[in-house]
Design an enzyme around this catalytic site. Structure first.
Site, PDB file in Angstrom:
ATOM      1  N   ASP A  29     -18.163  78.464  62.317  1.00 40.12           N
ATOM      2  CA  ASP A  29     -19.219  77.460  62.200  1.00 40.12           C
ATOM      3  C   ASP A  29     -19.043  76.348  63.234  1.00 40.12           C
ATOM      4  OD1 ASP A  29     -16.870  76.916  60.493  1.00 40.12           O
ATOM      5  OD2 ASP A  29     -17.868  75.032  60.039  1.00 40.12           O
TER       6      ASP A  29
ATOM      7  N   ILE B   2      -6.882  69.576  35.200  1.00 40.42           N
ATOM      8  CA  ILE B   2      -5.689  68.758  34.989  1.00 40.42           C
ATOM      9  C   ILE B   2      -5.701  68.255  33.547  1.00 40.42           C
ATOM     10  CG2 ILE B   2      -4.485  66.632  35.625  1.00 40.42           C
ATOM     11  CD1 ILE B   2      -5.797  66.882  38.403  1.00 40.42           C
TER      12      ILE B   2
ATOM     13  N   CYS C  94      -9.166  72.009  58.802  1.00 40.51           N
ATOM     14  CA  CYS C  94      -8.051  71.989  59.726  1.00 40.51           C
ATOM     15  C   CYS C  94      -7.553  70.570  59.914  1.00 40.51           C
ATOM     16  CB  CYS C  94      -8.492  72.556  61.080  1.00 40.51           C
ATOM     17  SG  CYS C  94      -9.380  74.122  60.952  1.00 40.51           S
TER      18      CYS C  94
END
Length: 671
Positions: free
Chosen positions: A104, A301, A2
């Protein structure tokens, strides 16, 4: 995973604007597009906000942060993941705790209530940054994980402390000033940063393994820094000798890495893997594939330069593990076309467009419907994978060998890593008196960047340059290093310590990690930086990390059974994007950006650089007698010049509080 933000005022009667907190969350919507929350305790002069990326406990209403303890003594806003949390939650429940979510994050509240901060931190395993307010102590704790995988910034205003996951979050607060410091500008131009610092005046980072404790006392905030963990190698004389049975260490590394990988497969959404052609990511994919019944999604990549492209080995590993393989093929002009946007996320300069490549890759991961990938970052730091470590081992750590043998190994190292001279390896030796005194030598890992000083310092606007007359960047870095963890250590351990404190946190985990991953709402989990694995790796004798001319020896042996033979035998290849001068199309893209951001008017408006010196760098870069090594170095310097101008555009010339307000309105995030 977050984004977090918060305000802690000097005085409790200073009101906190709720919409400002929401705006701070909105400007980092990319970190948490799945929802937002905020909470203010007006009688305490404290408020937190949170932007959520739901990975564990997908119930948006139940798991919305900030969290409050049952008695509202504690308030928490958390970014990151705590592994092994189910065991901790079960243990706490058996002791009488009552959990309201399956998240969590909530374990922090219950651990802190029962055991206090010091013992809580011992239990936390993973990558995390959080703000925790304790009403009883009237104290705010800002906590960052042991290696600095998750970012956390703070600054002090006239009214109090503002903190957040990104610089733009702080700048969204109208009282936070936005200006470069002379020292910050200097370090942006030479790549290596002073731990705990940023490019901006008065804006700090919580350092890895540390807590910033902010206690209110009669309208004043007392700010202290507490260390709870550091990189602790054994005393040099405590290592076993050459006769040690290496099997013990091979088995130990295998066991600890497997445990770290399995913990990081915990999620309520699918978990993929980044896959290059290196031992690190191949090991992660191999162990992850063996630990699940389903095919693992792997993302690679690819570059349009054979010298830098690793897709053939990645493809071989994907086939061996039956992975669902996605390859993103990048062309030269893809990278600089996205340079400006990438720097809005990195919030610092980048010397190589690998950061742009990873930004574009996380975009494709997001489009594929994945929120989580495991990565190989941290392996080179633990097991001495970089060429600079071998160089320091040959120069300082093999005194028992004849000098001629050590020099032959060094020559072979430099020959095999010619592509990276001027970047990963210095093009000429550089010595810092301060680092020599603190470390015993100037580690090769910081030499390429400190050696840029002679080019970078004249680039700084004269008014700012006068503030740097007596400034020594090597000393500034050395002053932050804890001598307790350097004294008596093997030279290789000292070199690794310096890299972990500077380049790992300031580069690899920033513009090569969290910031370009979370730019597209994608959480990266570097299993090698599990601190249980790291603490074991610190005990591996130096001669088993680098054995002869072979780096990461103990890891190679631990993973031998799952690596392709080509990779098992291959020397470390630093993962970089091709520098600008290697491709005419890429160089045209650089010149196009320079026309916009390094024009005489743009340089004058920003007031950061000296235009004549900027022109001189381009003239030297394009001259007929410039060596390839110098051109690599000047490529980096030009990226940094562009970078500081772009950062000025994003965060100084732009009205960031207004931008954040507009973003909140677009999202419908209203207090």
């Amino acid at each position: 995973m977050c984004g977090i933000a918060g305000v802690f005022n000097h005085r409790v009667n200073n009101p906190i604007d709720a919409q400002t907190l929401v705006n701070m969350a909105a400007i980092m919507h990319h970190r948490g597009p799945d929802g937002y929350g905020y909470h203010i305790q007006p009688e305490q002069g404290v408020g937190f906000s949170h932007a959520r990326l739901s990975i564990i406990d997908l119930n948006e209403e139940r798991a919305k942060q900030p969290f409050l303890s049952q008695d509202e003594r504690l308030m928490l806003t958390h970014n990151g993941e705590f592994y092994d949390f189910k065991r901790i939650r079960a243990d706490l429940t058996a002791r009488g705790a009552r959990f309201r979510t399956k998240s969590d994050s909530e374990i922090v509240l219950h651990l802190f209530e029962r055991y206090g901060l010091e013992d809580t931190l011992k239990e936390l395993r993973g990558e995390f940054a959080f703000g925790l307010y304790d009403k009883h102590e009237d104290t705010l704790y800002l906590v960052r994980d042991r290696f600095g995988i998750k970012p956390l910034y703070w600054t002090e205003t006239d009214e109090g402390v503002v903190f957040g996951s990104e610089l733009k979050v702080l700048f969204a607060h109208p009282q936070v000033k936005r200006s470069f410091s002379a020292e910050g500008l200097y370090h942006q131009l030479i790549q290596v940063m002073v731990p705990g610092s940023t490019a901006f005046e008065g804006v700090h980072q919580v350092q890895p393994g540390q807590v910033v404790k902010i206690k209110r006392n009669d309208g004043k905030l007392n700010i202290d820094t507490l260390k709870y963990w550091d990189v602790d190698f054994p005393d040099e004389h405590d290592y076993p000798g050459d006769e040690v049975d290496e099997t013990e260490y091979v088995e130990g590394v295998r066991e600890k890495l497997l445990e770290a990988v399995q913990h990081r497969m915990t999620a309520d959404v699918p978990v993929g893997c980044y896959l290059s052609g290196g031992i690190d990511s191949c090991s992660i994919l191999g162990l992850a594939s063996a630990s699940t019944q389903t095919s693992v999604k792997a993302f690679t990549i690819g570059f349009d330069s054979d010298d830098y492209d690793e897709t053939p080995i990645a493809r071989e590993m994907a086939e061996a593990t039956d992975a669902d393989h996605h390859i993103m093929a990048l062309k030269a002009n893809d990278l600089y076309d996205h340079f400006v946007k990438t720097l809005w996320h990195t919030e610092r300069t980048i010397y190589n467009t690998l950061g742009v490549a990873k930004y574009l890759m996380s975009q494709q991961v997001h489009e594929a419907g994945y929120k989580v990938v495991m990565t190989g970052e941290g392996s080179d730091e633990l097991f001495a994978g970089y060429p600079a470590f071998r160089k320091d081992m040959f120069l300082h750590g093999l005194d028992h060998l004849p000098e001629i043998e050590r020099l032959e190994w060094q020559k072979l190292l430099e020959k095999n890593n010619q592509l990276f001279k001027g970047a990963m390896l210095a093009r000429e030796e550089f010595s810092s008196d301060a680092l020599n005194k603190k470390v015993g030598f100037t580690p090769s890992c910081v030499q390429p960047w400190l050696s840029c000083s002679s080019v970078a310092k004249p680039l700084i606007n004269k008014a700012l340059r006068t503030q740097l007359e007596d400034y020594d960047p090597g000393k500034a870095i050395a002053d932050t290093l804890d001598e307790t963890y350097l004294a008596g250590r093997h030279p290789l351990d000292r070199a690794q310590y310096v890299w972990i404190k500077t380049m790992l946190e300031g580069q690899i985990l920033t513009w090569g990690g969290d910031r370009v991953d979370m730019a597209n709402s994608m959480e990266a989990r570097p299993a090698f930086l599990d601190h249980h694995l790291a603490e074991y790796a610190f005990t591996v004798p130096p001669h088993l990390r680098i054995k002869g001319n072979k780096e990461k020896y103990v890891l190679r042996e631990a993973m031998k059974g799952l690596l392709p033979e080509t990779l098992y035998k291959r020397e470390k290849f630093a993962f970089m994007a091709p520098p600008a001068h290697t491709d005419p199309e890429k160089w045209k893209a650089v010149e196009h950006l320079a026309d916009e951001f390094l024009s005489e008017q743009a340089v004058k408006d920003a007031g950061l650089l000296d235009f004549e010196e900027v022109e001189a760098v381009f003239t030297r870069h394009n001259s007929s007698d410039v060596t390839p090594e110098e051109q690599v170095q000047l490529d980096a310097v030009i990226n940094h010049m562009l970078g500081v101008q772009v950062l000025h555009h994003h965060f100084v010339a732009t009205n960031v509080p207004e931008q954040a307000q507009q973003r909140a309105q677009e999202l419908g995030w209203i207090a």
